[in-house]
Design an enzyme around this catalytic site. Structure first.
Site, short mmCIF file in Angstrom:
data_model
loop_
_atom_site.label_atom_id
_atom_site.label_comp_id
_atom_site.label_asym_id
_atom_site.label_seq_id
_atom_site.Cartn_x
_atom_site.Cartn_y
_atom_site.Cartn_z
N LEU A 96 0.84 -1.20 0.00
CA LEU A 96 0.00 0.00 0.00
C LEU A 96 0.88 1.25 0.00
O LEU A 96 2.08 1.16 0.26
CB LEU A 96 -0.89 -0.05 1.24
CG LEU A 96 -1.80 -1.31 1.27
CD1 LEU A 96 -2.25 -1.64 2.67
CD2 LEU A 96 -2.98 -1.12 0.34
N PRO A 97 0.29 2.42 -0.23
CA PRO A 97 1.13 3.63 -0.30
C PRO A 97 1.89 3.93 1.00
O PRO A 97 3.10 4.11 0.99
CB PRO A 97 0.15 4.73 -0.65
CG PRO A 97 -0.98 4.03 -1.35
CD PRO A 97 -1.09 2.68 -0.68
N THR A 134 6.19 0.71 2.54
CA THR A 134 7.14 1.51 3.31
C THR A 134 6.31 2.49 4.13
O THR A 134 5.67 3.38 3.56
CB THR A 134 8.10 2.29 2.38
OG1 THR A 134 8.71 1.37 1.48
CG2 THR A 134 9.18 3.00 3.18
N LYS A 209 14.92 -0.10 5.71
CA LYS A 209 14.46 0.50 4.44
C LYS A 209 14.51 2.04 4.51
O LYS A 209 14.95 2.71 3.58
CB LYS A 209 13.01 0.02 4.19
CG LYS A 209 12.28 0.72 3.08
CD LYS A 209 12.82 0.38 1.73
CE LYS A 209 12.15 1.18 0.62
NZ LYS A 209 12.83 1.07 -0.65
N LYS A 286 7.69 11.20 0.82
CA LYS A 286 7.09 10.46 1.94
C LYS A 286 8.19 9.73 2.73
O LYS A 286 8.23 9.78 3.96
CB LYS A 286 6.08 9.44 1.40
CG LYS A 286 5.55 8.51 2.46
CD LYS A 286 5.12 7.15 1.93
CE LYS A 286 6.21 6.34 1.36
NZ LYS A 286 5.97 4.93 1.17
#
Ligand code: NAD
Length: 341
Positions: A96-97, A134, A209, A286
């Site tokens: 997902l975003p 992420t 990450k 983001k």
């Protein structure tokens, strides 16, 4: 004694769920990852059932249509809520975003946790959730705690390798979770990636990450700065890129994702396609925000990270059309500033 109707229903559903895998979030990355996962699983076991779900129902129906065009005998269905995906499948992958969407899919009405609670302990205990989004480390940890409370297993498994790696099935997965959860998720991740690294407990995959993307986000800007400065000094971009890439300044941002057209004569980075494809500038912003937020809450100074975050934000404020372009398009904003000066 014959098993009761309830026990039979339980066994029947368990058998169906066991042979079913669901994928939620079929965007740029998810659609490629799901395609690899399902096609390889289908080749091994043609009676496996596949479930797809996306907030945009057409993304799921288009995926199903494309999959059936290549694998006409496959059993693949579209569901409309994460809850339905959990009722149907014991293994669920989400891509997902960011944090709000993960909270919505897992913790809100018609979500994963409600479904696990109503399935009950015995069925929850056999369920595995792999979230490759992420997102914020604390949000991920808190969602994982709620999932694990139901008896299910969960790992955070963000990826490195981009859309090209997702398509080729060569992603690196950075996994956070218990040893047991890592061991059962590893064979599934192997269908979609080449390197599966257990980074530590819940949230550790995301920590790794976020740190990696902090380096990448800073490097992409400084490569753009150097490439623009070099050209202003009269250097040919291909010669300059060749020098940097064979010297101490060389990095992925200069040797693979160089932002200047015709600088990498043997490669085709996004700048050669007007920055289409690749990793969106909005997603890089983001990730820089995730890094600077977690750094602030852990008293870790990020002077370069904060400047880079602000530069991505400024880029999108002045050139919002770059939001969905590859993040190497920050070069376009530098060029624009350079022209004004
Ligand atoms: P994307 O925006 O293309 O895809 C996200 C998908 O999730 C969309 O199809 C969207 O409709 C769906 N979605 C959103 N909310 C939903 C909900 N509530 N329920 C179901 N589906 C929902 O994003 P992407 O490029 O595929 O990236 C996904 C994640 O992977 C992000 O966290 C990103 O940072 C990370 N990532 C991306 C890349 C890349 O190169 N694109 C590389 C590494 C990591």
């Amino acid at each position: 004694m014959r098993p009761s109707a309830r026990v039979l229903q339980f066994l029947e559903r368990q058998a169906v769920r066991q042979k079913s895998t669901a994928f939620i979030g079929l965007g740029r990355m998810g659609s490629e990852m799901a395609f690899n996962l399902f096609s390889k699983k289908f080749a091994e076991s043609p009676d496996e059932h596949f479930i797809v779900c996306d907030a945009l129902p057409t993304s799921a129906t288009v995926f199903r249509r494309n999959f059936l065009a290549q694998f006409p005998g496959a059993q693949i269905d579209v569901v409309h809520t994460p809850e339905e995906a959990v009722y149907a499948s014991q293994t669920v992958v989400t891509m997902l975003p960011s944090s709000p969407q993960v909270k919505s899919v897992y913790s809100e009405a018609n979500g994963v946790i409600t479904a696990l609670q109503s399935l009950g302990g015995a069925e929850s205990a056999h369920s595995l959730f792999i979230d490759s989004t992420t997102l914020d480390v604390e949000v991920a940890r808190s969602v994982a705690v709620d999932v694990i409370k139901t008896g299910a297993q969960m790992v955070d498994a963000p990826v490195s390798g981009g859309v090209t790696g997702a398509k080729a099935g060569t992603l690196s997965f950075l996994v956070g979770g218990s040893e047991g959860a890592f061991n059962i998720s590893q064979p599934i991740l192997t269908y979609m990636g080449k390197r599966i690294i257990h980074c530590g407990p819940s949230g550790a995959g995301l920590g790794a990450k976020i740190c990696n993307n902090l380096v990448l986000g800073v490097q992409q800007i400084v490569v753009a700065e150097a490439m623009l400065l070099g050209q202003k000094l009269g250097l040919d971009p291909a010669i300059l890129a060749g020098v940097i890439n064979s010297s101490t300044g060389g990095c992925w941002a200069s040797s693979v994702n160089n932002p200047v057209p015709r600088s990498l004569l043997d490669k085709s980075p996004p700048c050669e396609r007007n920055y289409e494809g690749g990793f969106a500038t909005a997603l890089m912003l983001k990730d820089m925000l995730l890094a600077t937020d977690i750094a602030a809450s852990t008293d870790s100074p990020l002077p370069m990270g904060v400047s880079a975050r602000d530069f991505y934000a400024e880029t999108l404020k002045h050139q919002p059309d770059l939001a969905q372009k590859d993040f190497s398009s920050v070069y376009k904003h530098l060029e624009q500033i350079g022209r004004k000066d």
